[in-house]
Design an enzyme around this catalytic site. Structure first.
Site, short mmCIF file in Angstrom:
data_model
loop_
_atom_site.label_atom_id
_atom_site.label_comp_id
_atom_site.label_asym_id
_atom_site.label_seq_id
_atom_site.Cartn_x
_atom_site.Cartn_y
_atom_site.Cartn_z
N SER A 134 0.83 -1.21 0.00
CA SER A 134 0.00 0.00 0.00
C SER A 134 0.86 1.26 0.00
CB SER A 134 -0.90 0.01 1.24
OG SER A 134 -1.78 -1.09 1.20
N GLN A 351 -25.40 -17.94 -2.69
CA GLN A 351 -26.40 -18.33 -1.68
C GLN A 351 -27.68 -18.84 -2.36
OE1 GLN A 351 -25.64 -18.37 1.44
NE2 GLN A 351 -27.62 -18.79 2.39
N HIS A 353 -27.86 -20.34 -5.09
CA HIS A 353 -27.60 -21.68 -5.63
C HIS A 353 -27.62 -22.76 -4.55
CE1 HIS A 353 -26.32 -19.55 -9.25
NE2 HIS A 353 -26.27 -20.70 -9.88
N GLY A 354 -27.72 -22.38 -3.30
CA GLY A 354 -27.71 -23.37 -2.22
C GLY A 354 -26.40 -24.16 -2.23
N GLU A 378 -4.60 -3.34 -7.32
CA GLU A 378 -4.72 -1.97 -7.85
C GLU A 378 -5.00 -0.96 -6.72
OE1 GLU A 378 -5.96 -1.22 -11.64
OE2 GLU A 378 -5.67 -3.27 -12.36
N THR A 380 -5.62 -1.39 -2.30
CA THR A 380 -6.69 -1.99 -1.50
C THR A 380 -7.84 -0.98 -1.36
OG1 THR A 380 -5.87 -1.15 0.60
CG2 THR A 380 -4.99 -3.29 -0.13
C1 LIG Z 1 -3.20 -11.64 -7.53
C2 LIG Z 1 -2.44 -10.37 -7.36
C3 LIG Z 1 -2.03 -9.66 -8.49
C4 LIG Z 1 -1.31 -8.47 -8.34
N1 LIG Z 1 -0.82 -7.84 -9.46
C5 LIG Z 1 0.06 -6.81 -9.30
C6 LIG Z 1 0.75 -6.25 -10.44
O1 LIG Z 1 0.53 -6.67 -11.59
N2 LIG Z 1 1.66 -5.28 -10.22
C7 LIG Z 1 1.93 -4.79 -8.97
O2 LIG Z 1 2.77 -3.89 -8.84
N3 LIG Z 1 1.26 -5.29 -7.88
C8 LIG Z 1 0.36 -6.27 -8.01
N4 LIG Z 1 -0.27 -6.82 -6.90
C9 LIG Z 1 -0.01 -6.24 -5.57
C10 LIG Z 1 -1.20 -5.54 -4.95
O3 LIG Z 1 -1.46 -4.33 -5.61
C11 LIG Z 1 -0.90 -5.38 -3.45
O4 LIG Z 1 -1.00 -6.66 -2.87
C12 LIG Z 1 -1.84 -4.41 -2.76
O5 LIG Z 1 -1.61 -3.10 -3.22
C13 LIG Z 1 -1.68 -4.44 -1.23
O6 LIG Z 1 -0.37 -4.42 -0.82
P1 LIG Z 1 0.12 -5.51 0.26
O7 LIG Z 1 -0.29 -6.85 -0.22
O8 LIG Z 1 1.56 -5.28 0.54
O9 LIG Z 1 -0.73 -5.21 1.56
P2 LIG Z 1 -0.36 -4.14 2.72
O10 LIG Z 1 -0.03 -2.84 2.12
O11 LIG Z 1 0.63 -4.75 3.64
O12 LIG Z 1 -1.74 -3.99 3.46
C14 LIG Z 1 -2.19 -4.89 4.48
C15 LIG Z 1 -3.51 -4.33 5.02
O13 LIG Z 1 -3.28 -3.05 5.64
C16 LIG Z 1 -4.12 -2.08 5.08
N5 LIG Z 1 -3.45 -0.79 5.06
C17 LIG Z 1 -2.19 -0.50 4.67
N6 LIG Z 1 -1.94 0.80 4.79
C18 LIG Z 1 -3.06 1.39 5.27
C19 LIG Z 1 -3.44 2.72 5.59
N7 LIG Z 1 -2.61 3.74 5.42
N8 LIG Z 1 -4.70 2.94 6.04
C20 LIG Z 1 -5.55 1.91 6.19
N9 LIG Z 1 -5.27 0.64 5.89
C21 LIG Z 1 -4.03 0.37 5.42
C22 LIG Z 1 -4.40 -2.59 3.66
O14 LIG Z 1 -5.55 -2.00 3.11
C23 LIG Z 1 -4.54 -4.09 3.90
O15 LIG Z 1 -5.83 -4.36 4.38
C24 LIG Z 1 -1.03 -7.98 -7.03
C25 LIG Z 1 -1.44 -8.70 -5.91
C26 LIG Z 1 -2.13 -9.88 -6.06
C27 LIG Z 1 -2.53 -10.65 -4.82
#
Ligand SMILES: Cc1cc2nc3c(=O)[nH]c(=O)nc-3n(C[C@H](O)[C@H](O)[C@H](O)COP(=O)(O)OP(=O)(O)OC[C@H]3O[C@@H](n4cnc5c(N)ncnc54)[C@H](O)[C@@H]3O)c2cc1C
Length: 397
Positions: A134, A351, A353-354, A378, A380
């Protein structure tokens, strides 16, 4: 003020052609793809040769020239059929081609955008790192000046298309102390360069047709022609790509909502319990009403945002601060609501679809697993709310 949400005859014809193509070439491969967890090479190759990897790109750069509205039509239809194919297209087109189109020099567009838009080369987009999710501006991958170019070293994770891509639009720190404003640069990195390696590919809950790869860069040398836009301005390029991605993700979610609603409706009309089709019971009818409301509202939101992006054009230098802020807020709103509504609608469709909805291999069970990620990638949905609330506090409603 003219508010006209009707599609042109050409847009309707495009939608019909896409729908027929997807039913013939993509829908049949999805169940096996979900089981084997293999990248759907053949159907992707057919989509690429139809021009479907360059829908919004102008024709002069090898695309179909249908803008964001056309692109959302395509992704809405694709979202009805399969989220893995939607993610493969989104990673390539929204996140890969947008920075090239919006920030690339003419030479870069000819060299990398044209083959990507024609579907001859596959792109990926790489921002996320183990310590930077993030907080995506906190990039640790380092780009150091080397000769007239750069040497890039670091680890990237979770890269969609990362295993298959020919080229990655990759963010690296030219000066990590400066952070996102001035310290991050977008690089065009071909995956056949010495020192570039694909690492671990994740096993996932859904999106079984996509790769989610680690990328390892060990002193990868790139020339000055690989800097996309200005040195230190890569984070802005990444955010511009994400604005496009968030709206198109909304379109794909809309397709998912429509497909789940249609399936639930068909099931409800045909499943009899207590002597009546379950669609006769108010508990089921109200679920269908809630689904229809979300589909209805989201359609307006997605196409309003897509048309807005088309109106703004593809030259970021021409955007005012206000235009940027409006575009970014709107993209965050669409992404956040679309993904939450999709999860909710698909959950309710399951749901209806049971027990059958919980059985592995049914379309609704797959859709349930596939939809969840849209609340996470893209940016969270917590981060979408950060983006929206900051803008609301700065500008009001
Ligand atoms: C299947 C998949 C495909 C992906 N494809 C790409 C890609 O093509 N290119 C790429 O660059 N990335 C990609 N990602 C990465 C994706 O964008 C990140 O996983 C996402 O942005 C979250 O980062 P993180 O997993 O490190 O979670 P973290 O940032 O560690 O977040 C953990 C939790 O804390 C919350 N959080 C963090 N900071 C705050 C805040 N300031 N306020 C409130 N809540 C917060 C988050 O919302 C989340 O709930 C992909 C991920 C997956 C799983």
């Amino acid at each position: 003020m003219a508010i006209d949400f009707s599609f042109t005859a050409d847009q309707e014809a495009f939608r019909s052609a896409v729908r027929a193509f997807l039913q013939k070439e993509v829908a049949p491969v999805v169940p096996a793809m979900d089981e084997t967890e293999e990248f759907p090479r053949e159907s992707v190759a057919k989509m690429r040769s139809e021009g479907y990897f360059g829908v919004p790109i102008p024709e002069e750069y090898g695309g179909l020239g249908l803008g964001k509205v056309g692109y959302c039509i395509f992704l809405e239809e694709l979202g009805k059929v399969d989220a893995s194919h939607g993610t493969i297209v989104g990673a390539h087109t929204s996140l890969g081609t947008t920075p090239l189109l919006y920030y690339g020099s003419e030479e870069q567009k000819q060299k990398w955008l044209v083959p990507a838009a024609r579907g001859e080369k596959l792109l990926a987009f790489s921002l996320t790192e183990p310590g930077s999710g993030s907080d995506s501006g906190a990039v640790h991958t380092v780009a150091e000046p080397s000769g007239d170019g750069w040497e890039i070293t670091g680890n990237k994770i979770y890269v969609s298309n990362g295993r298959e891509a020919d080229t990655v639009i990759l963010m690296a720190g030219n000066d990590v102390k400066l952070g996102p404003n001035g310290g991050v640069t977008a690089f065009i990195v071909d995956t056949n360069l010495p020192g570039f390696k694909v690492g671990r590919c994740e096993k996932k809950m859904g999106l079984h047709g996509t790769s989610t790869a680690e990328l390892i860069l060990d002193h990868v040398r790139v020339g000055p022609d690989r800097v996309l836009g200005e040195v230190g301005k890569g984070f802005h390029a990444a955010m511009t790509a994400l604005d496009v991605g968030r709206v198109s993700l909304g379109a794909a979610s809309l397709g998912g909502i429509e497909a789940a609603t249609t399936e639930a409706l068909e099931f409800a009309k045909n499943r009899t319990q207590f002597g009546l089709p379950i669609s006769e019971y108010e508990a089921i009818q109200f679920k269908l009403a809630d689904m229809a409301m979300k589909a209805h509202a989201l359609k307006f939101m997605v196409y309003h945002a897509a048309e807005h992006q088309d109106r703004l054009g593809t030259d970021p230098k021409k955007w005012s601060r206000l235009e940027r802020a409006e575009k970014t807020r709107e993209a965050a709103v669409v992404k956040c609501l679309a993904s939450e509504w999709a999860s909710d609608v698909i959950d309710q469709a399951l749901q209806i679809h049971g027990g059958l909805g919980y059985i592995r291999g049914t379309p609704i069970e797959r859709a349930y697993r596939d939809a969840r990620i849209s609340e996470i990638f893209e940016g969270t949905n917590e981060i979408q709310r950060v983006v929206i609330s900051r803008d609301v506090i700065a500008r009001g409603l």
